[in-house]
Structure formats: structure tokens, C-alpha cells
Design an enzyme around this catalytic site. Structure first.
Site, PDB file in Angstrom:
ATOM      1  N   HIS A  33       0.853  -1.183   0.000  1.00  0.00           N
ATOM      2  CA  HIS A  33       0.000   0.000   0.000  1.00  0.00           C
ATOM      3  C   HIS A  33       0.894   1.240   0.000  1.00  0.00           C
ATOM      4  O   HIS A  33       2.070   1.177   0.392  1.00  0.00           O
ATOM      5  CB  HIS A  33      -0.890   0.026   1.233  1.00  0.00           C
ATOM      6  CG  HIS A  33      -1.985  -0.987   1.192  1.00  0.00           C
ATOM      7  ND1 HIS A  33      -3.060  -0.936   2.054  1.00  0.00           N
ATOM      8  CD2 HIS A  33      -2.188  -2.077   0.413  1.00  0.00           C
ATOM      9  CE1 HIS A  33      -3.884  -1.948   1.812  1.00  0.00           C
ATOM     10  NE2 HIS A  33      -3.362  -2.656   0.814  1.00  0.00           N
ATOM     11  N   GLU A  59       1.099   3.802   1.953  1.00  0.00           N
ATOM     12  CA  GLU A  59       1.685   4.138   3.251  1.00  0.00           C
ATOM     13  C   GLU A  59       2.881   3.243   3.564  1.00  0.00           C
ATOM     14  O   GLU A  59       3.927   3.726   4.028  1.00  0.00           O
ATOM     15  CB  GLU A  59       0.642   3.967   4.374  1.00  0.00           C
ATOM     16  CG  GLU A  59      -0.582   4.830   4.218  1.00  0.00           C
ATOM     17  CD  GLU A  59      -1.748   4.130   3.525  1.00  0.00           C
ATOM     18  OE1 GLU A  59      -2.897   4.379   3.925  1.00  0.00           O
ATOM     19  OE2 GLU A  59      -1.507   3.342   2.588  1.00  0.00           O
ATOM     20  N   CYS A 103      -5.835   1.914   6.141  1.00  0.00           N
ATOM     21  CA  CYS A 103      -6.523   0.682   6.517  1.00  0.00           C
ATOM     22  C   CYS A 103      -5.904   0.142   7.812  1.00  0.00           C
ATOM     23  O   CYS A 103      -4.884   0.660   8.286  1.00  0.00           O
ATOM     24  CB  CYS A 103      -6.397  -0.342   5.391  1.00  0.00           C
ATOM     25  SG  CYS A 103      -4.738  -1.046   5.227  1.00  0.00           S
ATOM     26  N   CYS A 111      -2.103  -0.733   7.497  1.00  0.00           N
ATOM     27  CA  CYS A 111      -1.259   0.456   7.434  1.00  0.00           C
ATOM     28  C   CYS A 111      -1.229   1.179   8.777  1.00  0.00           C
ATOM     29  O   CYS A 111      -0.185   1.686   9.189  1.00  0.00           O
ATOM     30  CB  CYS A 111      -1.721   1.379   6.312  1.00  0.00           C
ATOM     31  SG  CYS A 111      -1.444   0.649   4.678  1.00  0.00           S
TER      32      CYS A 111
END
Length: 144
Positions: free
Chosen positions: A46, A48, A76, A79
Site C-alpha cells: 500500500h 503508506e 486501513c 497500514c
């Protein structure tokens, strides 16, 4: 956040969900990332996580205190966990995530879960319209 939006557009150009992230310390960018799970064949890639990895390499440390993470979409739970473990001081996100948001939309991992040994401040809604529209347009185009 504008740089994070540019990175989100890079993700989109690569066929990924358009999310971008920038990690800043004292006004200096120390890490950048964009969604890459398809290209990297890695479900944890992701934006992040990619920004945290980039900063960790640059800084020579996985702990990143005194930093602010700007991300175009609310983090999420995965993360959020990485953000806490990295000791990020603050997260500023654009669009809320009504499906998996972990900064108050669905889950309250950032900032209110007192069971963590680190507190991360959160601010949501920065350039939310631009961030949200980029995502909506991406998914509209995907659905045809």
C-alpha cells in the site's frame, strides 16, 4: 498532500488504485510511496507502507518519530499498525475510507486505541474532494 496526489496519479497510470503517500520530517520529504500491490505482487504494498519503507531506507531506521504522513486515503488497519510501529507522530489523510478506514471511519486504531504503546495524531479531510474524486473516477472507469 499535493505531492501525495501526484503519486496517486502515478499509481493510477500503473493500473493500481490511486493512493499516494508522503512522509515528512521538519518540512523535508523523507519517504514517498504509491499503491503497488499488483505490480509488486505484494498485498502489503500500500502507499503508506511503501512510503515507510522508503523512509526507513533513507533514514537507516524503521522508527520514524517526529514525522507526518500525508496520504490521499484514510489508512486501513494494516497500514495503521505499520504507522504505529514506525512511531509516526501524525497522519493527515484526504478522503475517508468508508469500507476499511482505520482512523475513525470504520475502525478507531488511529488515534484512539489506547492499547498501543505509541500515540499517532490524525487529521482528516485535507484536499478530500480532490482525493475522493480521483478514486471515484478510477472506479467508475473500471466498472465501465
Amino acid at each position: 498532500m499535493k505531492r501525495a496526489l501526484e503519486l496517486a496519479q502515478r499509481a493510477e497510470a500503473e493500473g493500481e488504485v490511486p493512493v499516494g503517500a508522503v512522509l515528512v520530517r521538519e518540512g523535508e520529504v523523507i519517504g514517498e510511496g504509491w499503491n503497488r500491490p499488483i505490480g509488486e505482487r505484494d498485498s502489503s504494498a500500500h502507499a503508506e507502507i511503501m512510503a515507510l519503507r522508503d523512509a526507513g531506507r533513507r533514514e537507516g531506521n524503521y522508527r520514524l518519530p517526529g514525522t507526518t504522513l500525508y496520504v490521499t486515503l484514510e489508512p486501513c488497519p494494516m497500514c495503521a499498525g505499520a504507522i504505529v510501529h514506525a512511531r509516526v507522530s501524525k497522519v493527515v489523510f484526504g478522503a475517508p475510507d468508508p469500507r476499511t478506514g482505520a482512523a475513525g471511519s470504520v475502525f478507531d486504531l488511529l488515534p484512539s486505541d489506547s492499547r498501543f504503546n505509541h500515540f499517532t495524531a490524525v487529521e482528516g479531510g485535507l484536499l478530500a474532494g480532490d482525493c475522493g474524486e480521483l478514486l471515484r473516477a478510477f472506479f467508475r472507469a473500471r466498472r465501465g
